[in-house]
Design an enzyme around this catalytic site. Structure first.
Site, short mmCIF file in Angstrom:
data_model
loop_
_atom_site.label_atom_id
_atom_site.label_comp_id
_atom_site.label_asym_id
_atom_site.label_seq_id
_atom_site.Cartn_x
_atom_site.Cartn_y
_atom_site.Cartn_z
N LYS A 125 0.67 -1.23 -0.02
CA LYS A 125 0.06 0.00 -0.13
C LYS A 125 0.98 1.14 -0.02
CE LYS A 125 -4.21 -1.46 1.74
NZ LYS A 125 -5.46 -1.47 3.06
N LYS A 151 -9.65 -11.44 -11.67
CA LYS A 151 -10.76 -11.62 -10.58
C LYS A 151 -11.65 -10.48 -10.66
CE LYS A 151 -10.20 -10.75 -5.78
NZ LYS A 151 -9.35 -10.99 -4.48
N LYS A 210 -13.53 -4.17 -8.02
CA LYS A 210 -13.97 -2.66 -7.93
C LYS A 210 -13.00 -2.00 -8.86
CE LYS A 210 -13.37 -1.00 -4.31
NZ LYS A 210 -13.45 -0.25 -2.69
#
Ligand code: TRP
Length: 346
Positions: free
Chosen positions: A123, A213, A216
């Site tokens: 991240k 996959k 979003k």
């Protein structure tokens, strides 16, 4: 320390997230709710919204409150039983002991071990240095506190969280060996997987690119079915799903990923074993018939889900949250007090 509760605790945090799609629903939400229903009675089930974790990376704060309440509503619409006394659902920030224990355990945590956390590395590499917050760095300590405050032994989480569970065990052991038995040890990651079964690998794929996959991050939204999609529009997305030019239906994720994905989605929407669905379609040459069946099932599923969602009584949900939060404050404060005494501030 003996777990204060007579029942062992299963605990997990459910991240607030506005646009849940059917991949989240079948891959994470439903298995958790099934687990809660199956084990309540034998275990205490703690499900919580990690609201303090939700802004460790930058978010739009004007949406947060609504997201938290919508998510709780989704869990109930998906079948979480609110009337079960063994099932607790609560918001992390409503139990101040999470924050207090985090401040304490920070001083027993090494910078080095936090820098080695894969999720932090991933991240933080995506954000510029000035946007990497101390909160993101400290994420695993807060997560360990989420678990240790309640003496939870079983923590159903995705594979990406395994390292955080390992850290929770490390810090628990470190504190216990220095200060006596303060914390219940969560089971090791391998045991966690055994307990929940290996079948966590369900992956619904993107309708437009079935090699990846459903996620979003697909900008167009054409490959994703959101729980909030208009049912007819969702049916259209199914009709437009990418397939292949083989011309014969088979379940094979390598050679026919699109077709296999559709078979999988059909099985989930109709609650039928995948084998049965495959047996019905195998060898057939009309992709259109399969798509029609999936589109119909999608429309029916979303219509029913959205009806359930609109019928959730938020006053009941809020009462449940308040009840659980009061019980959880008692348990968490007891653990916190033991730690405060052990380290010498009480
Ligand atoms: N980090 C978890 C996730 O990303 C959410 C979470 C926060 C959690 N605290 C937790 C999960 C404690 C289990 C236990 O999914």
């Amino acid at each position: 320390m003996e777990n204060k509760m007579t029942k062992k605790t299963i605990l997990t945090g459910l991240r607030a997230n506005n646009d849940l799609h059917i991949g989240n629903y079948f891959g994470a939400l439903l298995p958790l709710i099934d687990m809660a229903k199956a084990h309540a009675g034998e275990y205490q089930i703690n499900l919580f919204i990690p609201d303090l974790h939700s802004f460790t990376t930058p978010i739009d704060h004007s949406q947060l409150q609504e997201q938290i309440m919508n998510n709780t509503r989704l869990f109930v619409a998906a079948g979480l039983p609110l009337d079960n006394p063994d099932v607790h659902i609560y918001r992390q920030s409503y139990i101040p002991a999470h924050s207090e224990l985090t401040v304490i355990l920070n001083s027993f945590t090494g910078i080095g071990e936090m820098l080695r956390m894969t999720q932090f590395k991933d991240k933080s590499s995506k954000l510029g240095a000035d946007r990497v917050s101390v909160g993101l760095f400290d994420y695993p300590v807060l997560m360990a506190c989420d678990i240790l405050l309640y003496g939870a032994e079983y923590i159903p989480v995705g594979d990406d969280q395994s390292q955080h569970i390992e850290f929770t065990r490390d810090i628990a052991e470190r504190m216990n060996s220095r200060f006596g038995d303060l914390f219940v040890m969560p089971h090791e990651v391998k045991k966690q997987h055994e307990f929940f079964g290996k079948d966590q690998g369900l992956r619904i794929k993107d309708l437009q690119d079935p090699t990846k996959k459903m996620s979003k991050s697909d900008e167009s939204g054409k490959g994703i079915i959101f729980l909030s999609d208009d049912p007819k529009a969702a049916a259209k997305k199914i009709m437009g799903a990418a397939t292949d030019s083989i011309g014969k239906i088979n379940l094979n994720y390598e050679t026919q990923p699109g077709i296999s994905n559709l078979l999988q989605i059909l099985a989930l929407f109709t609650s039928e074993p995948l084998d049965n669905v495959v047996a019905r379609y195998e060898g057939k040459t009309s992709y259109g018939d399969l798509k029609m069946a999936v589109a119909e099932a999608t429309e029916a599923f979303l219509t029913e889900f959205q009806t359930n969602y609109s019928h959730v009584d938020m006053a009941t949900v809020e009462a449940k949250l308040r009840g659980s939060e009061s019980t959880m404050n008692q348990i968490a404060n007891q653990t916190l007090q033991n730690v405060q005494k052990a380290i010498g501030i009480r």
